[in-house]
Design an enzyme around this catalytic site. Structure first.
Site, short mmCIF file in Angstrom:
data_model
loop_
_atom_site.label_atom_id
_atom_site.label_comp_id
_atom_site.label_asym_id
_atom_site.label_seq_id
_atom_site.Cartn_x
_atom_site.Cartn_y
_atom_site.Cartn_z
N LYS A 111 -41.98 19.68 34.81
CA LYS A 111 -41.25 20.00 36.05
C LYS A 111 -42.18 20.67 37.05
O LYS A 111 -42.11 20.41 38.25
CB LYS A 111 -40.06 20.92 35.76
CG LYS A 111 -38.92 20.17 35.13
CD LYS A 111 -37.60 20.89 35.26
CE LYS A 111 -36.50 20.01 34.68
NZ LYS A 111 -35.37 20.71 34.14
N LYS A 194 -37.21 9.38 30.42
CA LYS A 194 -35.92 9.69 29.81
C LYS A 194 -34.76 9.39 30.76
O LYS A 194 -34.88 9.66 31.95
CB LYS A 194 -35.93 11.19 29.47
CG LYS A 194 -34.79 11.67 28.62
CD LYS A 194 -34.85 13.17 28.42
CE LYS A 194 -34.25 13.91 29.59
NZ LYS A 194 -33.75 15.26 29.32
N LYS A 197 -29.56 12.69 34.14
CA LYS A 197 -28.54 12.73 35.20
C LYS A 197 -29.09 13.20 36.53
O LYS A 197 -28.50 12.98 37.56
CB LYS A 197 -27.39 13.63 34.77
CG LYS A 197 -27.81 15.00 34.30
CD LYS A 197 -26.74 15.60 33.40
CE LYS A 197 -27.25 16.87 32.74
NZ LYS A 197 -26.37 17.35 31.71
P1 AMP Z 1 -28.81 18.23 28.97
O1 AMP Z 1 -27.82 17.34 29.58
O2 AMP Z 1 -30.19 18.11 29.56
O3 AMP Z 1 -28.33 19.64 28.83
O4 AMP Z 1 -28.99 17.68 27.50
C1 AMP Z 1 -27.95 17.81 26.56
C2 AMP Z 1 -28.34 17.26 25.22
O5 AMP Z 1 -28.48 15.85 25.31
C3 AMP Z 1 -29.68 17.77 24.68
O6 AMP Z 1 -29.58 17.91 23.28
C4 AMP Z 1 -30.64 16.67 25.05
O7 AMP Z 1 -31.74 16.61 24.17
C5 AMP Z 1 -29.76 15.44 24.90
N1 AMP Z 1 -30.20 14.37 25.81
C6 AMP Z 1 -30.21 14.40 27.16
N2 AMP Z 1 -30.71 13.25 27.67
C7 AMP Z 1 -31.01 12.47 26.61
C8 AMP Z 1 -31.56 11.15 26.46
N3 AMP Z 1 -31.89 10.42 27.51
N4 AMP Z 1 -31.71 10.66 25.20
C9 AMP Z 1 -31.36 11.39 24.12
N5 AMP Z 1 -30.86 12.64 24.18
C10 AMP Z 1 -30.68 13.18 25.41
#
Ligand code: AMP
Ligand code: TRP
Length: 328
Positions: A111, A194, A197
């Site tokens: 980041k 990755k 969102k």
């Molecule tokens: P976040 O939305 O960034 O808080 O992520 C929430 C959870 O979803 C965390 O455990 C992340 O590691 C998982 N996660 C988010 N994006 C992905 C992705 N593209 N593939 C797999 N896991 C994800």
């Protein structure tokens, strides 16, 4: 019963990546673990958020947790900031974390590199310590997360071990649970990064609440290659590999089983099958979400959740403060 702790940041609509990497595991595991799943609103404000949107996202996440099948009788759901002990413990843990450790966190490094010196918050830098506090506060045995969070759970383990060595046994040292298929779902338009969102190009990211039409369109226009073979090869065929992974994760299949099933298919017909799989998974979730989001259930579950977790966290925080020598 062993304990499971995990959370998701309410920084935008939930994605297929967060479903496969995280929520799907919560749902599968929560029958066998004492489960604590929260909405990480304090993590969300490490980057600027609009207040109204943040609140809506929080409600949405809880409704989605329930719609995906987390049973509120078995899992405790809560909003992180409503329990003041997360921040309290985080400060103490920050004083037991080295700068060198935070400097090595790849998520922050990425980041920082992307934004250059454009006013990144200190919170973004120390965020892995708040995450350690989220986990250690409840003596979690396991932490189901996607691949991108593995390093943060490793830091959590190091902090716990350091604290235990210095003050005597205080924290459980947690294990990460990373899904075998789908630990890192990639962006459909740029399958080297990755699915996330917060990305500007929304065509590469499937939101859990996207309509069937939109989902189909996004998958049919996913970037692939010109080889026209359904073979898993992340280096040379990242787009097709990602679609294979999505299909494997949603159907609990191995990558090889997906390759076998679709041998001889062209990309168009394979993509159409992947779209069906995603739509069939999300349709019932979306229907339940619609029922839940306007009911009283979300509020009731969160009221009950915070009451329970504050008691546990207060006791742990007292123990820690006593060991460190804070207060009278
Ligand atoms: P976040 O939305 O960034 O808080 O992520 C929430 C959870 O979803 C965390 O455990 C992340 O590691 C998982 N996660 C988010 N994006 C992905 C992705 N593209 N593939 C797999 N896991 C994800
Ligand atoms: N940092 C995680 C993410 O960005 C969310 C999170 C915060 C979390 N605290 C946690 C996950 C504790 C597991 C355990 O995805």
């Amino acid at each position: 019963m062993e304990r499971l702790v995990s959370g998701i940041k309410p920084t935008g609509g939930l994605t297929l990546g967060s479903y496969i990497g995280a929520i799907k595991q919560f749902v599968e595991l929560h029958k066998n673990y004492e489960t604590f799943v929260f909405v990480a609103d304090m993590h969300a404000i490490t980057t600027p958020q609009e207040k109204e949107k943040l609140r809506q996202n929080m409600k949405d996440i809880v409704a989605v947790y329930l719609a995906c099948g987390l049973d509120p009788e078995k899992a405790t759901l809560y909003i992180q900031s409503e329990n003041p002990y997360h921040a309290q413990l985080s400060w103490i843990l920050e004083c037991h974390t080295y700068l060198g450790e935070l400097n090595r966190m790849t998520q922050f490094k990425d980041k920082n590199q992307k934004q250059g010196d454009k006013n990144l918050s200190c919170g973004l830098y120390t965020y892995p310590v708040l995450m350690a506090s989220d986990i250690l506060l409840y003596d979690a045995d396991v932490v189901p997360v996607g691949d991108d969070q593995k390093q943060h759970v490793e830091l959590t383990r190091n902090i716990a071990e350091r604290f235990n060595n210095r003050y005597g046994n205080t924290f459980k040292v947690p294990e990460p649970i990373i899904p075998k298929a789908g630990a890192r779902i990639k962006d459909l338009q740029d399958p080297t990064k990755k699915m996330s969102k917060s990305d500007d190009d929304s065509r590469g990211c499937i939101l859990l609440l996207d309509s069937e039409e939109v989902i189909r369109k996004k998958i049919m226009s996913a970037v692939t290659d010109s080889d026209n073979k359904i073979i898993f090869d992340e280096k040379n065929k990242p787009g097709i590999s990602n679609l294979i992974m999505i299909y494997a994760a949603l159907n609990n299949l191995k990558v090889e089983e997906v390759e076998e099933k679709f041998a001889g298919y062209n990309y168009g017909s394979f993509k159409s099958e992947v779209a069906d799989a995603v739509i069939n998974t999300l349709r019932p979730i979306q229907e339940k979400y619609k029922e839940i989001i306007n009911s009283q259930l979300v509020e009731d579950v969160l009221d009950k959740g915070v009451e329970k977790v504050i008691k546990i966290a207060e006791a742990k925080c007292r123990e820690v403060q006593e060991k460190v020598g804070l207060g009278r």
